[in-house]
Write a protein that holds these residues in place. Structure first.
Motif, short mmCIF file in Angstrom:
data_model
loop_
_atom_site.label_atom_id
_atom_site.label_comp_id
_atom_site.label_asym_id
_atom_site.label_seq_id
_atom_site.Cartn_x
_atom_site.Cartn_y
_atom_site.Cartn_z
N CYS A 96 42.09 -3.58 87.71
CA CYS A 96 40.67 -4.38 87.28
C CYS A 96 39.78 -4.77 87.98
O CYS A 96 38.74 -5.26 87.46
N LYS A 97 39.59 -4.26 89.29
CA LYS A 97 38.51 -4.34 90.03
C LYS A 97 38.62 -5.85 90.37
O LYS A 97 37.48 -6.18 91.26
N ALA A 98 39.36 -6.66 90.27
CA ALA A 98 39.17 -8.20 90.70
C ALA A 98 39.55 -8.31 92.08
O ALA A 98 40.35 -7.35 92.86
N ARG A 99 38.90 -9.24 92.68
CA ARG A 99 38.96 -9.46 94.28
C ARG A 99 39.92 -10.68 94.65
O ARG A 99 39.86 -11.83 94.05
N PHE A 100 40.84 -10.47 95.54
CA PHE A 100 41.67 -11.46 95.89
C PHE A 100 41.61 -11.80 97.51
O PHE A 100 41.29 -11.01 98.20
N GLU A 106 50.00 -15.97 96.68
CA GLU A 106 50.90 -16.85 95.80
C GLU A 106 50.14 -17.69 94.97
O GLU A 106 50.95 -18.12 93.71
N SER A 107 49.02 -18.27 95.21
CA SER A 107 48.39 -19.14 94.35
C SER A 107 47.34 -18.51 93.51
O SER A 107 46.58 -19.25 92.81
N GLN A 108 47.19 -17.20 93.60
CA GLN A 108 46.17 -16.60 92.57
C GLN A 108 46.83 -15.79 91.57
O GLN A 108 48.21 -15.49 91.50
N VAL A 109 46.33 -15.56 90.31
CA VAL A 109 46.93 -14.69 89.31
C VAL A 109 45.82 -13.44 89.04
O VAL A 109 44.70 -13.42 89.26
N CYS A 110 46.54 -12.58 88.26
CA CYS A 110 45.84 -11.39 87.69
C CYS A 110 44.92 -11.86 86.41
O CYS A 110 45.46 -12.38 85.53
N PRO A 111 43.60 -11.67 86.76
CA PRO A 111 42.58 -12.13 85.69
C PRO A 111 43.19 -11.33 84.35
O PRO A 111 42.89 -11.93 83.23
N LYS A 112 43.76 -10.09 84.43
CA LYS A 112 44.16 -9.49 82.94
C LYS A 112 45.39 -10.10 82.44
O LYS A 112 45.63 -10.31 81.48
N LYS A 116 51.18 -12.95 85.72
CA LYS A 116 51.47 -12.41 86.96
C LYS A 116 50.88 -12.69 88.18
O LYS A 116 49.27 -13.05 88.14
N ARG A 117 51.21 -12.37 89.30
CA ARG A 117 50.35 -12.44 90.69
C ARG A 117 49.75 -11.24 90.87
O ARG A 117 50.11 -10.27 90.15
N PRO A 118 48.60 -11.23 91.50
CA PRO A 118 47.72 -9.91 91.93
C PRO A 118 48.70 -8.83 92.37
O PRO A 118 49.64 -9.44 93.18
N GLY A 119 48.78 -7.82 91.99
CA GLY A 119 49.80 -6.71 92.38
C GLY A 119 50.98 -6.58 91.95
O GLY A 119 51.91 -5.57 92.04
N GLU A 120 51.48 -7.73 91.20
CA GLU A 120 52.52 -7.74 90.45
C GLU A 120 52.49 -7.22 88.98
O GLU A 120 53.54 -6.91 88.32
N CYS A 121 51.12 -6.98 88.53
CA CYS A 121 51.03 -6.13 87.44
C CYS A 121 50.89 -4.70 87.55
O CYS A 121 51.60 -4.34 88.42
N ASP A 122 50.38 -3.92 86.79
CA ASP A 122 50.46 -2.58 86.87
C ASP A 122 49.27 -2.05 87.96
O ASP A 122 49.42 -0.89 88.40
N GLY A 123 48.35 -3.07 88.26
CA GLY A 123 47.47 -2.63 89.26
C GLY A 123 47.69 -2.42 90.49
O GLY A 123 48.68 -3.01 91.27
N GLU A 124 47.14 -1.66 91.36
CA GLU A 124 47.44 -1.12 92.65
C GLU A 124 46.41 -1.87 93.66
O GLU A 124 45.31 -1.86 93.32
#
Ligand code: GAP
Length: 447
Positions: A96-100, A106-112, A116-124
Motif C-alpha cells: 500500500c506504499k504507506a510509511r511507518f 505496535e501503536s500503528q495500524v495498516c491504513p488499508k 491489523k498492524r503494519p506487516g501483519e496484513c498481506d503487505g511486505e
C-alpha cells in the motif's frame, strides 16, 4: 497500557465546538498534523507559557530569557549532530506504499486494514532505513546547495550559540540558566493523538549551566522542580510519574535523563525530558567555530566548559495534558450530568463569567460596569442569554473558575453572588471587592 476510552474523542470535539483548537486550513480539507488555536485555545496556551515563564525565569535571579531566530546557520545543525543523527527508522509497505516508524509498530495500524498492524496484513515491509527529521528550506533568491537552511528542530541550540553573548552582556556566572520558548519543527514519520505529536509545535526549554562538579545536584533539583510544576498546577499525581532513562535510551549528548510521563487515554507518554547534556554542546560549538566558549571564573582563575542541565517541554503537549487532566463528566443528580474542565484558575482561558440575572431593570448596566472594571486585569465573559443554570454550565465546560451573578438584591446591597466552578458553592461578595477576590484566586502567582 491503560484501557483506551473515548475521552480523547470527546475532548477533540469539545476543543472544536468551543473554539480551543481547529484543524489547520480546515476549509481546504485540513493539513495533517497541523493545528490552529482558536480564541479560547490561544488564551489557554498563553497561560501555560506564562506559568512556565514565571516559574522558570521571572521568579529566579539565576535564569534569564532569550528569543532566537528559527532559521540558524546550517553549520549549527552539523555541529549539534542533528544533520547526521536526528533520524527515526522508517519502513515502507511494498503493497500500500504507506510509511511507518519502525520502532513504534505496535501503536500503528495498516491504513488499508485498520484491524491489523503494519506487516501483519498481506503487505511486505522494506528493511528499516534512517529518515532525517529536519525540515529543509532555501534562503534568499537563489536556490542551490549554498542556500539550504533548516527550520530548527529544537530551541536549545539557539541558547548554546548565544552562551557567550549572555555571559558577557548580563554578567551571569554558573550556576545560571537561559530559557527560551518558541516554535520547533520536526518532519515526524508518524504524527498522532491530536496535538500530542505534530510536525510544527512549540517548545519551552531551559539550559542551566553549572560547574561540572555540581551537575548531579542540579540535575536532581530540576527533575524534581519540573515534576512539582505540574502538580502545583493541579495535575493528578496518580497520572504523573518520573522515569529515569536506561543507558541504552540516552541521546548521544546526554549522561542521564528523566522523563516526566503522563497517563493519557492512549497510554503513558513522555511529557517533558530533563537531561544532563554535559559539556557536549559547548565543546562542539567551540571546536567548530574556533571561539573559546569556556567560562572564566575570576575568583578561582579557572577556565572551564560548564555542564548543562536541560528541562525541555512541549507547549502543545503540556496544554494537552492540562486539558485531558481537567476533563470531567460529573453526575450531579439522577440523569443530570455536567461536563467540566477543572483547569487551575491561572490557566483557565476565561477567569469569570458575568451574568445579569435578567436582561432588564438595570441589571445589565451594573454587569457591564463590573465587566469593564475586571477586564483591565482579567479575561472575563459577559453572558445574558438563557437560564442562569445553562450559563453556568457553558462556562463549566470551558473551565471558567468563577461565575458572577448580578441579581435584584445587587441594587440594594451592592453585592453579587460568586459561584465556584468545582464545588459549585456560592458566596456573596461586595461589588467593590470582586476584583480583589479574583486577584487572590486566579493570578499566576497563585500557582
Ligand atoms: N532539546 C531537547 C529536546 O528537544 P526532545 O525530548 O526531543 O528534547 C522536548 O523534545 C519536548 O518537546 C518533548 O518532551 C515534547 O514535550 C516536545 N516535543 C518533541 N517532539 C514533539 C512533537 N513532534 N510534537 C509535539 N511536541 C513535541
Amino acid at each position: 497500557m491503560s484501557k483506551p476510552d473515548d475521552t480523547m474523542e470527546k475532548l477533540v470535539s469539545l476543543c472544536k465546538r468551543r473554539g480551543f483548537i481547529f484543524p489547520s486550513s480546515e476549509i481546504y480539507g485540513g493539513l495533517k498534523s497541523c493545528w490552529d488555536y482558536g480564541p479560547l485555545g490561544v488564551e489557554l496556551k498563553r497561560n501555560v507559557k506564562e506559568a512556565w515563564w514565571q516559574h522558570m525565569v521571572r521568579r529566579r535571579a539565576d535564569v534569564v530569557g532569550i528569543d532566537c531566530s528559527i532559521l540558524m546557520h546550517p553549520k549549527v545543525w552539523e555541529t549539534s549532530g542533528h544533520l547526521a543523527g536526528f533520524n527515526d527508522p522508517m519502513v515502507d509497505c511494498k503493497t500500500c506504499k504507506a510509511r511507518f516508524r519502525a520502532d513504534t509498530m505496535e501503536s500503528q495500524v495498516c491504513p488499508k486494514k485498520p484491524s491489523k498492524r503494519p506487516g501483519e496484513c498481506d503487505g511486505e515491509l522494506t528493511e528499516p532505513r534512517q529518515f532525517n527529521l529536519m525540515f529543509k528550506t532555501s534562503m534568499g533568491p537563489v536556490e542551490n546547495s549554498d542556500s539550504v537552511v533548516y527550520l530548527r528542530p529544537e530551541t536549545a541550540q539557539g541558547i548554546f550559540v548565544n552562551f557567550k553573548n549572555v555571559v558577557d552582556t548580563c554578567r551571569m556566572k554558573p550556576p545560571f540558566g537561559i530559557a527560551q520558548q518558541g516554535k520547533s519543527f520536526r518532519n515526524e514519520i508518524v504524527t498522532e493523538n491530536f496535538i500530542f505529536r505534530s510536525r510544527e509545535f512549540e517548545q519551552m526549554e531551559m539550559e542551566f549551566f553549572v560547574p561540572p562538579a555540581e551537575a548531579d545536584k542540579w540535575y536532581e533539583f530540576w527533575r524534581d522542580a519540573r515534576y512539582a510544576w505540574f502538580t502545583d498546577l493541579g495535575v493528578n499525581k496518580d497520572k504523573l510519574r518520573l522515569r529515569e532513562h536506561d543507558s541504552d535510551e540516552l541521546a548521544h549528548y546526554s549522561k542521564c535523563c528523566a522523563d516526566i510521563e503522563y497517563e493519557f487515554p492512549f497510554g503513558w507518554k513522555e511529557l517533558e525530558g530533563i537531561a544532563n547534556r554535559t559539556d557536549f554542546d559547548l565543546q562542539r560549538h567551540a571546536e567548530a567555530t574556533g571561539r573559546d566558549l569556556r567560562f572564566f571564573d575570576d575568583q578561582s582563575k579557572e577556565r572551564y566548559f560548564p555542564h548543562v542541565i536541560e528541562p525541555a517541554l512541549g507547549v502543545d503537549r503540556a496544554t494537552l495534558t492540562f486539558l485531558v487532566d481537567a476533563y470531567d463528566e460529573e453526575e450531579l443528580a439522577e440523569g443530570d450530568t455536567r461536563t467540566v474542565l477543572h483547569l487551575h484558575p491561572s490557566l483557565a482561558p476565561i477567569k469569570a463569567g458575568i451574568f445579569p440575572l435578567v436582561k432588564k431593570e438595570g441589571l445589565p448596566e451594573i454587569a457591564h460596569n463590573l465587566e469593564d472594571e475586571l477586564r483591565s486585569e482579567f479575561n472575563v465573559f459577559y453572558d445574558q442569554s438563557g437560564a442562569i443554570g445553562r450559563r453556568y454550565r457553558r462556562q463549566d465546560e470551558v473551565g471558567t473558575p468563577f461565575g458572577i451573578t448580578i441579581d435584584f438584591d445587587t441594587k440594594t446591597d451592592q453585592a453579587v453572588t460568586i459561584r465556584e466552578r468545582d464545588s459549585m458553592a456560592q458566596e456573596r461578595v461586595a461589588l467593590d471587592q470582586v476584583k480583589n477576590y479574583l486577584r487572590g484566586r486566579v493570578l499566576p502567582e497563585q500557582a
